[in-house]
Design a protein around this motif. Sequence first.
Motif, PDB file in Angstrom:
ATOM      1  N   SER A 230      17.330 -10.314 -14.681  1.00 21.24           N
ATOM      2  CA  SER A 230      18.177  -9.213 -15.074  1.00 21.24           C
ATOM      3  C   SER A 230      19.155  -9.059 -14.185  1.00 21.24           C
ATOM      4  O   SER A 230      20.416  -8.832 -14.301  1.00 21.24           O
ATOM      5  CB  SER A 230      17.424  -8.118 -14.949  1.00 21.24           C
ATOM      6  OG  SER A 230      18.300  -6.814 -15.534  1.00 21.24           O
ATOM      7  N   PHE A 231      18.838  -9.083 -12.794  1.00 19.83           N
ATOM      8  CA  PHE A 231      19.847  -9.216 -11.774  1.00 19.83           C
ATOM      9  C   PHE A 231      20.840 -10.167 -11.560  1.00 19.83           C
ATOM     10  O   PHE A 231      22.083  -9.881 -11.841  1.00 19.83           O
ATOM     11  CB  PHE A 231      19.221  -9.313 -10.291  1.00 19.83           C
ATOM     12  CG  PHE A 231      20.101  -9.150  -9.133  1.00 19.83           C
ATOM     13  CD1 PHE A 231      20.518  -7.991  -8.540  1.00 19.83           C
ATOM     14  CD2 PHE A 231      20.506 -10.537  -8.628  1.00 19.83           C
ATOM     15  CE1 PHE A 231      21.618  -8.074  -7.876  1.00 19.83           C
ATOM     16  CE2 PHE A 231      21.276 -10.478  -7.466  1.00 19.83           C
ATOM     17  CZ  PHE A 231      22.132  -9.265  -7.139  1.00 19.83           C
ATOM     18  N   VAL A 232      20.543 -11.402 -11.845  1.00 21.74           N
ATOM     19  CA  VAL A 232      21.581 -12.544 -11.996  1.00 21.74           C
ATOM     20  C   VAL A 232      22.668 -12.355 -13.201  1.00 21.74           C
ATOM     21  O   VAL A 232      23.649 -12.499 -12.907  1.00 21.74           O
ATOM     22  CB  VAL A 232      20.639 -13.841 -12.111  1.00 21.74           C
ATOM     23  CG1 VAL A 232      21.621 -15.167 -12.516  1.00 21.74           C
ATOM     24  CG2 VAL A 232      19.966 -14.189 -11.032  1.00 21.74           C
ATOM     25  N   ILE A 233      21.939 -12.010 -14.368  1.00 18.09           N
ATOM     26  CA  ILE A 233      22.924 -11.722 -15.523  1.00 18.09           C
ATOM     27  C   ILE A 233      23.853 -10.502 -15.017  1.00 18.09           C
ATOM     28  O   ILE A 233      25.106 -10.572 -15.410  1.00 18.09           O
ATOM     29  CB  ILE A 233      22.077 -11.315 -16.748  1.00 18.09           C
ATOM     30  CG1 ILE A 233      21.162 -12.317 -17.278  1.00 18.09           C
ATOM     31  CG2 ILE A 233      22.948 -10.646 -17.660  1.00 18.09           C
ATOM     32  CD1 ILE A 233      20.260 -12.014 -18.134  1.00 18.09           C
ATOM     33  N   ARG A 234      23.479  -9.531 -14.603  1.00 19.92           N
ATOM     34  CA  ARG A 234      24.346  -8.251 -14.132  1.00 19.92           C
ATOM     35  C   ARG A 234      25.350  -8.692 -13.019  1.00 19.92           C
ATOM     36  O   ARG A 234      26.459  -8.438 -12.957  1.00 19.92           O
ATOM     37  CB  ARG A 234      23.488  -7.038 -13.749  1.00 19.92           C
ATOM     38  CG  ARG A 234      22.682  -6.638 -14.961  1.00 19.92           C
ATOM     39  CD  ARG A 234      21.425  -5.551 -14.506  1.00 19.92           C
ATOM     40  NE  ARG A 234      21.957  -4.707 -13.728  1.00 19.92           N
ATOM     41  CZ  ARG A 234      21.113  -3.529 -13.447  1.00 19.92           C
ATOM     42  NH1 ARG A 234      19.707  -4.026 -13.375  1.00 19.92           N
ATOM     43  NH2 ARG A 234      21.421  -2.406 -12.701  1.00 19.92           N
TER      44      ARG A 234
END
Length: 251
Positions: free
Chosen positions: A51-55
């Motif tokens: 989720s962090f990488v996507i955001r």
Amino acid sequence: MTRGKIIYIDREGKIFSSVEFNGDMYPGGNADRILEMFEAGFFSNYGNYESFVIRFNKSHYGYEEELIHSIACKEERVIDVTENRTDYLYIINNSDCEWVIKDKNGASFLDNRTLGIIRFQQVEKMIHRVLHENAKEFSANISKEEFVDIMSRLREASDLVDKVDELFRKSRDNVECDFCNGAGLQISHESSVVFLLRKLLKDDVEDIDYFIYELDYGRKYEPGMITDENDHDIDFSSAEKLYDYLIGEVK
């Protein structure tokens, strides 16, 4: 352009790497967000890492390629960076085991709950996250009712903008008015409201932003999307449940 990758070791010892992000990936630049989220305990499972990488990509780079891939090591629990050509690697060890980073100067130990910062072929710094038993205990200066009411008003304003935009798109009278849209009706200070809510509720990992912008005020939430360190679901399906989690009432 300073390049960087975010590498994650999960509980089972599997290793994942982000794509190489090109630009400002040094400590003091965009990478500060990685360090902040690590120290806040966000990378407790692979789902949160993903989720962090996507955001992170959406906020800074906008790459459309696949953002994460698995990698393999030649030696068990050893990451060899002696031939690394990326400016910075941020290696997060969330496994229960100690790992070794082999660089041009020898070997460094990467303990669990530790983030290693690699500059080309050399370990530059190790950051160990200490678990604080009472880290989430504090007194919120905003009540649950007030928080839910603010979220409801923001959601209603956002829905109104979407409806107005749809009307403009369908209206034949506005075919030549491409500039017409509902953005002017949007709450101009929405970002300030969200910022203040983050401060009041000490939301260091931006769960409020995630709830609003990624989960569409909880309407896109599905079980399994967010989990804690024990892989238990964290329910972000409503503003009420988000508030309970933020003030530490969810065990």
